[in-house]
Scaffold this motif. Structure first.
Motif, PDB file in Angstrom:
ATOM      1  N   THR A  23       2.607 -14.261  33.195  1.00 25.14           N
ATOM      2  CA  THR A  23       3.921 -13.881  32.673  1.00 25.14           C
ATOM      3  C   THR A  23       5.035 -14.575  33.442  1.00 25.14           C
ATOM      4  O   THR A  23       6.011 -15.065  32.850  1.00 25.14           O
ATOM      5  N   THR A  41       9.070 -19.834  21.569  1.00 23.22           N
ATOM      6  CA  THR A  41       8.256 -18.677  21.185  1.00 23.22           C
ATOM      7  C   THR A  41       9.087 -17.572  20.547  1.00 23.22           C
ATOM      8  O   THR A  41       8.727 -17.033  19.491  1.00 23.22           O
ATOM      9  N   PHE A  42      10.211 -17.237  21.165  1.00 20.41           N
ATOM     10  CA  PHE A  42      10.999 -16.097  20.686  1.00 20.41           C
ATOM     11  C   PHE A  42      12.080 -16.488  19.683  1.00 20.41           C
ATOM     12  O   PHE A  42      12.388 -15.726  18.775  1.00 20.41           O
ATOM     13  N   SER A  92       1.872 -15.866  16.317  1.00 19.89           N
ATOM     14  CA  SER A  92       2.411 -16.996  17.069  1.00 19.89           C
ATOM     15  C   SER A  92       2.197 -16.812  18.563  1.00 19.89           C
ATOM     16  O   SER A  92       1.774 -17.741  19.262  1.00 19.89           O
ATOM     17  N   THR A  93       2.476 -15.625  19.091  1.00 19.69           N
ATOM     18  CA  THR A  93       2.339 -15.386  20.523  1.00 19.69           C
ATOM     19  C   THR A  93       0.895 -15.251  20.960  1.00 19.69           C
ATOM     20  O   THR A  93       0.595 -15.348  22.149  1.00 19.69           O
ATOM     21  N   SER A  94      -0.011 -15.034  20.017  1.00 16.70           N
ATOM     22  CA  SER A  94      -1.430 -14.899  20.369  1.00 16.70           C
ATOM     23  C   SER A  94      -2.203 -16.169  20.015  1.00 16.70           C
ATOM     24  O   SER A  94      -2.561 -16.956  20.895  1.00 16.70           O
ATOM     25  N   SER A 149       0.211 -19.708  20.921  1.00 19.14           N
ATOM     26  CA  SER A 149       0.557 -19.859  22.336  1.00 19.14           C
ATOM     27  C   SER A 149      -0.680 -19.800  23.223  1.00 19.14           C
ATOM     28  O   SER A 149      -0.793 -20.562  24.196  1.00 19.14           O
ATOM     29  N   VAL A 187      -0.389 -11.869  26.506  1.00 18.29           N
ATOM     30  CA  VAL A 187      -0.136 -11.995  25.067  1.00 18.29           C
ATOM     31  C   VAL A 187       0.345 -10.665  24.492  1.00 18.29           C
ATOM     32  O   VAL A 187       1.257 -10.629  23.659  1.00 18.29           O
ATOM     33  N   LEU A 206       4.024 -10.165  25.451  1.00 20.25           N
ATOM     34  CA  LEU A 206       4.900 -11.075  24.711  1.00 20.25           C
ATOM     35  C   LEU A 206       4.983 -10.682  23.235  1.00 20.25           C
ATOM     36  O   LEU A 206       6.061 -10.777  22.625  1.00 20.25           O
ATOM     37  N   SER A 207       3.874 -10.239  22.672  1.00 19.95           N
ATOM     38  CA  SER A 207       3.865  -9.842  21.258  1.00 19.95           C
ATOM     39  C   SER A 207       4.721  -8.605  21.031  1.00 19.95           C
ATOM     40  O   SER A 207       5.452  -8.518  20.038  1.00 19.95           O
ATOM     41  N   GLU A 246       8.219  -9.745  21.115  1.00 21.50           N
ATOM     42  CA  GLU A 246       8.530 -10.478  19.887  1.00 21.50           C
ATOM     43  C   GLU A 246       8.795  -9.519  18.731  1.00 21.50           C
ATOM     44  O   GLU A 246       9.766  -9.677  17.977  1.00 21.50           O
ATOM     45  N   SER A 296      -5.980 -13.469  19.089  1.00 26.37           N
ATOM     46  CA  SER A 296      -6.231 -13.937  20.454  1.00 26.37           C
ATOM     47  C   SER A 296      -7.609 -14.572  20.569  1.00 26.37           C
ATOM     48  O   SER A 296      -7.766 -15.633  21.195  1.00 26.37           O
TER      49      SER A 296
END
Length: 281
Positions: free
Chosen positions: A33, A46-47, A86-88, A91, A126, A129-130, A133, A171
């Protein structure tokens, strides 16, 4: 003297045992992180990317899909699913490909750290972040497009299991697809391209009633379509059910297919994942 040293070494090991997989995984997640937020470009992409898309599509298409739902609200609900993937998937796949290329995976594999801790750290990262998001996209949808968060507890339960199944499947697929790029430089293109295509055929940018039947059938085998459908059931409610191909959210089928992708993604990971790069043999 050897008889004296051996018990002393055993005592030292007893006093200082290796950290558990969970503790090591948390440490890896904290490190992942911190490294993520130090990369300003990655944070912005990402965001900001899903938010920019939501604002663009919400500004261009300002009509209604029915008497209760606007086009912008439809996009907001679908982009929540795309943001989670997208975040999983994206990324995570790119990040692991870079770790493999720069030797991080090889070095970690040679340490006493349990290999499961590496994946645990990635997945916790992840997950955080998810959630961030989703919170940002939901805030934008509520503030700009009158998207209403559900008031019923059952809807939030639906959100929870769709989120957990969706992020787990995505993921695992991201870990599996990380072995496809031949180098870290090509990872973004190799992994991002199918994800962009997947969004267009999964009802994120184009409503299903405007897609050809054969594309709908293709999308019905893929996880993003069902993730978005599950999230639409949460944030659009009964008013949006008529917009689905089956005129229903089919939540039972959502759970079944996302669960199948969790199992399939795990199998793909076990079959394809490599700790070394192609150049390492």
């Amino acid at each position: 003297m050897s008889d004296t040293v051996a018990p002393a070494a055993a005592t030292a090991r007893t006093r200082h045992p290796l950290p558990s997989v969970l503790a090591t995984g948390w440490s890896r997640a904290a490190a992942e992180t911190r490294m993520f937020f130090r990369e300003k470009d990655a944070v912005i992409f990402t965001f900001a990317f899903p938010i920019i898309l939501l604002v663009i599509f919400g500004s261009i298409f300002q009509g209604r899909v029915n008497s209760q739902i606007t086009v912008a609200q439809l996009y907001a609900a679908g982009l929540i699913g795309a943001g989670v993937m997208s975040t999983s998937f994206q990324s995570l796949g790119v990040g692991i490909a870079v770790d493999r290329e720069d030797g991080t995976l090889k070095r970690l594999a040679g340490t006493p750290m349990p290999r499961a801790a590496y994946f645990l750290g990635k997945i916790i990262n992840v997950l955080l972040l998810s959630l961030l998001e989703v919170a940002i996209l939901l805030a934008v949808g509520v503030a700009l497009y009158d998207l209403e968060p559900p008031s019923a507890a059952g809807s939030w339960v639906t959100f929870a299991w769709v989120f957990v199944l969706g992020i787990t499947a995505s993921s695992l697929l991201g870990i599996a697809v990380s072995s496809l790029p031949r180098s870290a430089k090509s990872a973004t293109a190799v992994i991002s391209l199918p994800f962009v295509v997947l969004q267009f055929i999964s009802g994120v940018f184009i409503p299903f009633n405007q897609l050809p039947d054969w594309l709908i059938r293709v999308a019905s085998f893929l996880p993003l379509k069902w993730m978005c459908q599950g999230f639409r059931s949460v944030f659009l409610g009964d008013a949006g059910a008529s917009l689905e191909p089956a005129k229903s959210y089919e939540l039972g089928r959502v759970a079944l297919i996302l669960g199948a992708w969790v199992i399939g993604g795990l199998v793909l990971c076990l079959m394809t994942f490599r700790w070394k790069g192609r150049r390492d043999g």
